[in-house]
Design an enzyme around this catalytic site. Structure first.
Site, PDB file in Angstrom:
ATOM      1  N   HIS A 239     -37.279  42.483   6.046  1.00 16.77           N
ATOM      2  CA  HIS A 239     -36.225  42.781   7.018  1.00 16.77           C
ATOM      3  C   HIS A 239     -34.949  43.298   6.341  1.00 16.77           C
ATOM      4  O   HIS A 239     -34.521  44.424   6.571  1.00 16.77           O
ATOM      5  CB  HIS A 239     -35.851  41.509   7.800  1.00 16.77           C
ATOM      6  CG  HIS A 239     -36.961  40.896   8.570  1.00 16.77           C
ATOM      7  ND1 HIS A 239     -37.440  41.439   9.735  1.00 16.77           N
ATOM      8  CD2 HIS A 239     -37.683  39.764   8.369  1.00 16.77           C
ATOM      9  CE1 HIS A 239     -38.399  40.678  10.225  1.00 16.77           C
ATOM     10  NE2 HIS A 239     -38.569  39.653   9.414  1.00 16.77           N
TER      11      HIS A 239
HETATM   12  C1  BDR Z   1     -33.727  37.713   9.514  1.00 17.89           C
HETATM   13  O1  BDR Z   1     -33.746  36.293   9.574  1.00 17.89           O
HETATM   14  C2  BDR Z   1     -33.801  35.742   8.279  1.00 17.89           C
HETATM   15  O2  BDR Z   1     -34.779  34.759   8.210  1.00 17.89           O
HETATM   16  C3  BDR Z   1     -34.045  36.881   7.327  1.00 17.89           C
HETATM   17  O3  BDR Z   1     -33.361  36.680   6.118  1.00 17.89           O
HETATM   18  C4  BDR Z   1     -33.549  38.096   8.065  1.00 17.89           C
HETATM   19  O4  BDR Z   1     -32.185  38.328   7.803  1.00 17.89           O
HETATM   20  C5  BDR Z   1     -34.995  38.246  10.152  1.00 17.89           C
HETATM   21  O5  BDR Z   1     -35.064  37.881  11.494  1.00 17.89           O
END
Ligand code: BDR
Ligand code: CA
Length: 316
Positions: A239
């Site tokens: 992500h």
């Molecule tokens: C986001 O949530 C966190 O767990 C990750 O680091 C990312 O920023 C994804 O939904």
């Protein structure tokens, strides 16, 4: 090459750590400061993790400012389910080579923005609590912000069905940021879930043999478990690195300029990013809405992985 000056606000977190390393490896970015926000783990843990990640890259001179322990309203719901007890479970982490600065996250942002000769780009990889506090305390500094590149939101969710984790944790903060009038690049789930690394590609990363490539491949080995077991995806979703790649390789993404609002009240939808992709608010209701959010929808996945590997090979 002219560098983009950035402040990286993050909650490491496996994908935050990879994003941070990608930023450090990018000749077109100048990381002026790192600030931490409570999210994937407690504020103390994610701050330690940020310093350990910089230590791993042998970067000792970027100030790290610790954020607050909770969102604007209510208590923190941390992401330990995905990122583990430390927030960076999996690889062996180095001892910290330096300490956080005295200034807290927002004070460090203010100092960095005030001292900068040019406009700063904010990169936000966690809940938007720090950015919101900054804009509430010092709205005058908005004009010194070039843009915000953030990971968050999407046309669907990953924490509750309708909302993505970063926005869901602090929806009020997200509302402040999305209403700020500052241009936003939004890497939401629509694009980040297309930016995955397969096991085979992760083996290639490890085989590059430098310390950071091995470290990142170990982060992915832990982080991928959730994406396989719970989400049934074909690889490990990266992500947060999308918010960096969107700055250093914008040509590999497809995007649309949209108006985006944040749902604060819905029983099933609190924290949802409401993306007016077609422009209904203008076309039907005649509401003049700024389309200030560049929403990323697609990515050339193979190029994304190729550039990630190249970047990791440039580090120690
Ligand atoms: C986001 O949530 C966190 O767990 C990750 O680091 C990312 O920023 C994804 O939904
Ligand atoms: Ca994150």
């Amino acid at each position: 090459m002219k560098k983009i000056p950035v402040i990286i606000d993050c909650d490491p977190g496996h994908d935050d750590a990879i994003a941070l390393l990608w930023a450090l490896a990018s000749p077109s970015l100048e990381v002026k400061a790192v600030t931490t926000v409570a999210g994937n783990q407690s504020i103390e843990k994610v701050t330690d993790n940020a310093i350990k990640v910089l230590t791993k890259a042998r970067v000792y001179d970027i100030p790290v400012g610790q954020g607050y322990s909770r969102p604007l309203i209510g208590e923190l719901n941390d992401g330990g389910l995905i990122h583990g007890e430390t927030g960076l479970d999996g690889p062996r982490l180095p001892e910290k080579a330096f300490e956080k600065v005295e200034l807290n996250s927002v004070e460090l942002m203010i100092k960095t923005i005030e001292e900068a000769q040019e406009k700063i780009t904010l990169v936000a990889l966690g809940p938007l609590s720090n950015l919101a506090r900054l804009f509430i305390i010092r709205p005058d500094l908005k004009e010194k912000i070039e843009q915000i590149s953030l990971m968050g939101g999407g046309t669907y969710g990953n924490w509750i069905p309708a909302a993505e984790y970063n926005i869901w944790v602090d929806p009020e903060a997200a509302k402040v940021v999305f209403d700020s009038g500052i241009p936003i690049i939004m890497a939401g789930l629509d694009v980040t879930q297309k930016a995955y690394v397969t096991d085979e590609e992760n083996e290639k990363l490890k085989a590059q043999g430098n310390e950071v490539s091995i470290f990142v491949s170990e982060l992915i080995e832990f982080y991928r478990q959730y994406h396989y077991q719970v989400e049934g995806f074909p690889g490990c979703t990266l992500h947060d690195p999308c918010a960096i790649a969107a700055l250093v390789h914008p040509e590999i993404f497809t995007a649309e300029q949209c108006h985006v609002d944040i749902e604060l009240n819905g029983k099933l939808t609190r924290g949802m990013t409401v993306i007016d992709r077609i422009g209904y608010l203008e076309k039907i209701f005649n509401e003049k809405k700024e389309r200030q959010v560049k929403v990323l929808f697609g990515v050339d996945r193979e190029k994304f992985v190729e550039y990630l590997l190249e970047a990791m090979a440039r580090l120690p």
